[in-house]
Enzyme design. Sequence first.
Site, PDB file in Angstrom:
ATOM      1  N   HIS A  69     -20.839  32.573  17.664  1.00  0.00           N
ATOM      2  CA  HIS A  69     -20.884  33.380  18.891  1.00  0.00           C
ATOM      3  C   HIS A  69     -19.735  33.041  19.845  1.00  0.00           C
ATOM      4  CE1 HIS A  69     -23.851  35.316  21.945  1.00  0.00           C
ATOM      5  NE2 HIS A  69     -22.608  35.427  22.398  1.00  0.00           N
ATOM      6  N   ASP A 158     -24.011  42.244  21.859  1.00  0.00           N
ATOM      7  CA  ASP A 158     -23.961  41.141  22.822  1.00  0.00           C
ATOM      8  C   ASP A 158     -23.315  41.515  24.153  1.00  0.00           C
ATOM      9  OD1 ASP A 158     -24.679  38.422  23.404  1.00  0.00           O
ATOM     10  OD2 ASP A 158     -22.542  38.077  23.573  1.00  0.00           O
ATOM     11  N   HIS A 185     -28.745  39.690  21.171  1.00  0.00           N
ATOM     12  CA  HIS A 185     -28.833  39.285  22.588  1.00  0.00           C
ATOM     13  C   HIS A 185     -30.164  39.814  23.094  1.00  0.00           C
ATOM     14  CE1 HIS A 185     -27.067  38.952  26.806  1.00  0.00           C
ATOM     15  NE2 HIS A 185     -28.093  39.779  26.998  1.00  0.00           N
ATOM     16  N   HIS A 220     -28.265  32.731  21.735  1.00  0.00           N
ATOM     17  CA  HIS A 220     -28.414  31.928  22.969  1.00  0.00           C
ATOM     18  C   HIS A 220     -29.842  31.865  23.507  1.00  0.00           C
ATOM     19  CE1 HIS A 220     -28.003  35.916  24.703  1.00  0.00           C
ATOM     20  NE2 HIS A 220     -26.694  35.941  24.591  1.00  0.00           N
ATOM     21  N   ASN A 264     -25.259  34.206  31.217  1.00  0.00           N
ATOM     22  CA  ASN A 264     -26.429  35.012  30.893  1.00  0.00           C
ATOM     23  C   ASN A 264     -26.795  34.797  29.427  1.00  0.00           C
ATOM     24  OD1 ASN A 264     -28.452  36.917  30.962  1.00  0.00           O
ATOM     25  ND2 ASN A 264     -27.087  38.621  30.474  1.00  0.00           N
ATOM     26  N   ASP A 291     -21.249  30.570  22.657  1.00  0.00           N
ATOM     27  CA  ASP A 291     -21.144  31.722  23.570  1.00  0.00           C
ATOM     28  C   ASP A 291     -19.894  31.558  24.445  1.00  0.00           C
ATOM     29  OD1 ASP A 291     -21.589  34.152  24.733  1.00  0.00           O
ATOM     30  OD2 ASP A 291     -23.495  33.620  25.668  1.00  0.00           O
TER      31      ASP A 291
HETATM   32  O1  DOR Z   1     -22.679  34.692  29.853  1.00  0.00           O
HETATM   33  C1  DOR Z   1     -22.413  35.652  29.141  1.00  0.00           C
HETATM   34  N1  DOR Z   1     -21.143  36.089  28.944  1.00  0.00           N
HETATM   35  N2  DOR Z   1     -23.415  36.304  28.552  1.00  0.00           N
HETATM   36  C2  DOR Z   1     -23.243  37.442  27.882  1.00  0.00           C
HETATM   37  O2  DOR Z   1     -24.199  37.962  27.409  1.00  0.00           O
HETATM   38  C3  DOR Z   1     -21.908  38.052  27.777  1.00  0.00           C
HETATM   39  C4  DOR Z   1     -20.844  37.065  27.950  1.00  0.00           C
HETATM   40  C5  DOR Z   1     -19.523  37.682  28.221  1.00  0.00           C
HETATM   41  O3  DOR Z   1     -19.111  38.579  27.499  1.00  0.00           O
HETATM   42  O4  DOR Z   1     -18.866  37.254  29.159  1.00  0.00           O
HETATM   43 ZN    ZN Z   2     -25.376  37.467  24.943  1.00  0.00          ZN
HETATM   44 ZN    ZN Z   3     -22.181  36.217  24.209  1.00  0.00          ZN
END
Ligand code: DOR
Ligand code: ZN
Ligand code: ZN
Length: 412
Positions: A69, A158, A185, A220, A264, A291
Site C-alpha cells: 500500500h 483507496d 479501504h 489500514h 485516514n 500507506d
Molecule cells: O491518509 C490517507 N492518505 N488515507 C487515504 O485513504 C488516502 C491517502 C492519500 O492518498 O493521501
Molecule cells: Zn485508504
Molecule cells: Zn492509502
Amino acid sequence: MNKPNLCIALGRMVDPALGLDAVGELYLAEGRVCAVRAEGLSLGALPEGAVERIEVPGALVLPGLIDLHVHFRDPGLTYKEDMESGCAAAAAGGFTTVCMMPNVKPVTDTAEAVAALRRRASGINALPVGAITMGQKGTACTNAAALKAAGACALSEDGRSVADASVMRTAMAAAAEAGIPIFDHTEEDTLAGTAAGEACMAARDLILARETGAALHLCHISAKLSLDMIRAAKAAGYEVTAETAPHYFVFDQTRATEGNFKMNPPLRTAEDVLSVIEALQDGTLDAIATDHAPHSAEEKECGYAKALNGVIGLETAFPVSYTALVRAGHIPLSRLVALMSANPAAILGDPLRGTLSVGAHADVAVFDVAHPYHIAPASFRSKGRNTPFAGMEVYGKTRLTIAEGQIVYQDT
Ligand code: DOR
Ligand code: ZN
Ligand code: ZN
C-alpha cells in the site's frame, strides 16, 4: 543490465517461509537466489565464475520487504512524489516490491494506464493497483480482467470506499472471475473517520466477498471493532486478509494535534493500539503496509484541522516496526519478516518473492540492528517529509537493498 554474482556473507539470514534463522552466506546469480550456506545447511549450487563478496557481520539478511500500500502520486501530483523518488524511497527502506494505489490524476482505471505505470517502475518491482470504478466515482466498474492482463496486482478504490453495495458486489464478482484481489479501504461515509465506520464497511465487504468468492484484503485496519470482527470471520472460515500500518501500533489519538499525525483512518484510542498489537501477534492481521502518502510541506504544516490526510512510511517502516514490536518483545523477528515480506507475497500470489529460497527472485534487504539512530527526514529519498516518526530513536537502518540481483540501495 549486467547482474554480478553476489555473496552476502556473515549476516543473520531470517526467512520464515524456509524456517531459516542462521548466520551464513547467501549467493545470488542471474537475478535469482542460487545458494544458501550456513552451519549444517547447504541449499542450491554455488554460482559459476567470479563472485563479489559483501560482508555484513551482525546484520539481518531478509527477503526484500513488500509494501501492499503506497501512494506515488504519479501521474498528476508529482510535486508530492513521483515514480523515481517513490521507488528510491522504497529501496532506501528495504522494499523491493510495492503496490501503487490508483488515486492519481488521471485515476488508474484503464489497461493503458496500468501498462504505462508498469513500464516506468524504476529499480524495484512497482506494481500498479487498478481502480474499482471508473474515475473512482463509484458508479461504473472498471474492466477487472483487462486491468489484470495489463499488470495490475489488485483493484482498490483507496482514498475512499465504494459506497454503493450493489456496485461493490458487481465489482467483486468480476474480480473473483478475473482472479485479482480487492484491496479494500473500509469507510462508511455517513460514519467517516470513526471506528464504527471502519468496522461497518469491513463487515459489508466481508459479506460481499463471501457471497462472490472475491479475494478480500482489508487496508489500514486501525480499530478494535474491526479486528474483533476479522478475528471472528477468520474463525468462521472466511478467506480474508488484513493489514495495518506502523502509526496505528505506535501512536494513539492524543498525538493527533499536528498535521504530520493526521491520516485516514485517524489515530485511535490506546485500547485500539493494544488491540492492533494483539492482532499482529495472533494472526488476525497478516501484513504491515505503510500507506506511504506523501504531501508537500504547505499541505501538512497548516494546523491539524486544515492538513491533508496521509503520512509517509517507506523509509521508517522497518526500523519503527523492529523497534516497537520486536525489540519491545511483542513479536519474534520471524513474525515481523512474515508480516512485511512472506505474507504480502502470498497475498499477491507470488511464490517467487518474500523468501530466500533457491530459485526465488534475488530480492534482499540487509538491516543493521546493532546501532540505534534517530530518524532524520532531511535524509529521505522521498519528496515527502510528512512523517510522525521524526527524531524517534530506532534500530534497523537499511544497509543494503538488492532487487532482482541488482544493488538498488547501499548505505554509505
Ligand atoms: O491518509 C490517507 N492518505 N488515507 C487515504 O485513504 C488516502 C491517502 C492519500 O492518498 O493521501
Ligand atoms: Zn485508504
Ligand atoms: Zn492509502
